[in-house]
Design an enzyme around this catalytic site. Structure first.
Site, PDB file in Angstrom:
ATOM      1  N   GLN A 115      11.105  11.467  31.462  1.00 44.42           N
ATOM      2  CA  GLN A 115       9.806  10.945  31.059  1.00 44.42           C
ATOM      3  C   GLN A 115       9.540  11.316  29.602  1.00 44.42           C
ATOM      4  O   GLN A 115       9.705  12.472  29.218  1.00 44.42           O
ATOM      5  CB  GLN A 115       8.691  11.511  31.933  1.00 44.42           C
ATOM      6  CG  GLN A 115       7.332  10.887  31.630  1.00 44.42           C
ATOM      7  CD  GLN A 115       6.205  11.514  32.429  1.00 44.42           C
ATOM      8  OE1 GLN A 115       5.767  12.616  32.126  1.00 44.42           O
ATOM      9  NE2 GLN A 115       5.732  10.818  33.459  1.00 44.42           N
ATOM     10  N   CYS A 140      -0.978  11.409  30.404  1.00 44.79           N
ATOM     11  CA  CYS A 140      -1.187  12.821  30.076  1.00 44.79           C
ATOM     12  C   CYS A 140      -2.574  13.028  29.464  1.00 44.79           C
ATOM     13  O   CYS A 140      -2.952  12.325  28.522  1.00 44.79           O
ATOM     14  CB  CYS A 140      -0.117  13.302  29.106  1.00 44.79           C
ATOM     15  SG  CYS A 140      -0.313  15.037  28.618  1.00 44.79           S
ATOM     16  N   ASN A 168      -0.133   8.616  43.180  1.00 44.91           N
ATOM     17  CA  ASN A 168      -0.042  10.015  42.763  1.00 44.91           C
ATOM     18  C   ASN A 168      -1.398  10.689  42.894  1.00 44.91           C
ATOM     19  O   ASN A 168      -2.413  10.146  42.479  1.00 44.91           O
ATOM     20  CB  ASN A 168       0.457  10.068  41.310  1.00 44.91           C
ATOM     21  CG  ASN A 168       0.498  11.471  40.742  1.00 44.91           C
ATOM     22  OD1 ASN A 168       0.175  11.681  39.583  1.00 44.91           O
ATOM     23  ND2 ASN A 168       0.894  12.448  41.530  1.00 44.91           N
ATOM     24  N   ASP A 227      -2.828  14.599  45.029  1.00 40.03           N
ATOM     25  CA  ASP A 227      -3.196  15.343  46.235  1.00 40.03           C
ATOM     26  C   ASP A 227      -2.280  15.079  47.426  1.00 40.03           C
ATOM     27  O   ASP A 227      -2.753  14.953  48.559  1.00 40.03           O
ATOM     28  CB  ASP A 227      -4.651  15.033  46.639  1.00 40.03           C
ATOM     29  CG  ASP A 227      -5.642  15.328  45.543  1.00 40.03           C
ATOM     30  OD1 ASP A 227      -5.366  16.216  44.727  1.00 40.03           O
ATOM     31  OD2 ASP A 227      -6.696  14.660  45.487  1.00 40.03           O
ATOM     32  N   ALA A 273       3.476  16.024  42.855  1.00 38.72           N
ATOM     33  CA  ALA A 273       3.253  16.802  41.636  1.00 38.72           C
ATOM     34  C   ALA A 273       2.963  18.250  42.011  1.00 38.72           C
ATOM     35  O   ALA A 273       3.882  19.004  42.323  1.00 38.72           O
ATOM     36  CB  ALA A 273       2.114  16.183  40.834  1.00 38.72           C
TER      37      ALA A 273
END
Length: 254
Positions: free
Chosen positions: A30, A61, A161, A163, A185
């Site tokens: 990435q 990000c 994406n 939790d 993640a």
């Protein structure tokens, strides 16, 4: 995540992030960059010097230093720039191009669902959507209903994406929210064996000894990757301490 500008400057520490370990049978990298020419040149270098199965562009990000340079979540304020970056990368890269983003830069202006219908035409092979805005950072619960809404208009694979902490979470999102798969993640940092739980569809509480063995294996891999000199030891120690800030959150079910 590696910074495109640092890669183009030839910084060894940044290029070390792109090294593939022999145990990784599927490996992607990435990169983060806010301009088409910079990202495209990075993709060319990655194709030339790295062995990768895909290249992912970070457009989510929330870190200030990344956003201030036009990368990460700031891309959501410039959807046309997002398109230009993906098209430029896809035009030069041999590996498939994917990208990861968030719902929006701010809560008032969610835009991911308006971008999703067009991403296939840009040349993206898949889109990952984090169910939070940049303003939320990592606070609050991920909005999976919004991810579902975006999936419904996305012509390519959409990866959800946010939790995913158990195999129950994973399959709920597959079955209920329609995503093609989920990105793990913080869940994977807290429980590295989460992948096995998902694959085998079971809860698994490993022993303290087994957890300690994972830490030892991590340290061994770190020294192999960065070297056993003072620089390599410090780099391994730095990442180990950062990882431990997640592993301590694990609470056995039994």
């Amino acid at each position: 995540m590696a910074l495109a500008t640092n890669l183009l400057q030839g910084q060894p520490g940044e290029w070390a992030l792109l090294r593939r370990h022999k145990s990784e049978d599927l490996f992607g990298v990435q990169i983060a960059g806010g301009f088409p020419d910079i990202v495209a040149r990075c993709c060319q270098l990655i194709d030339e010097y790295c062995e990768v199965d895909f290249i992912d562009i970070n457009m989510g990000c929330p870190i200030d230093s990344v956003c201030d340079k036009g990368g990460g979540s700031m891309m959501l304020e410039r959807p046309k720039r997002m398109e230009q970056v993906v098209r430029a990368a896809n035009a030069v890269a041999a590996a498939p191009i994917t990208f990861k983003t968030r719902m929006a830069f701010s809560e008032k202006n969610r835009v991911a669902h308006t971008i999703a219908p067009y991403v296939g035409g840009w040349g993206a092979a898949a889109m990952t959507l984090h169910g939070r805005t940049r303003a939320q950072r990592y606070r609050s619960v991920a909005d999976w209903e919004y991810i579902k809404q975006t999936k419904e208009v996305c012509p390519i694979q959409l990866i959800g994406n946010g939790d995913v902490y158990s195999y129950h979470d994973y399959y709920e999102h597959i079955d209920t929210h329609g995503v093609d798969t989920c990105m793990l993640a913080r869940g994977a940092l807290i429980k590295p064996w989460l992948f096995t739980e998902i694959k085998e569809r079971r809860d698994w509480d490993i022993s303290s000894g087994e957890r300690f063995d994972i830490l030892k294996q991590f340290a061994s891999f770190g020294l192999e990757h960065w070297g056993s000199d003072d620089v390599g030891v410090e780099q391994t120690r730095s990442y180990l301490l950062e990882w431990l800030s997640f592993t301590y959150r694990y609470t056995p079910r039994s």
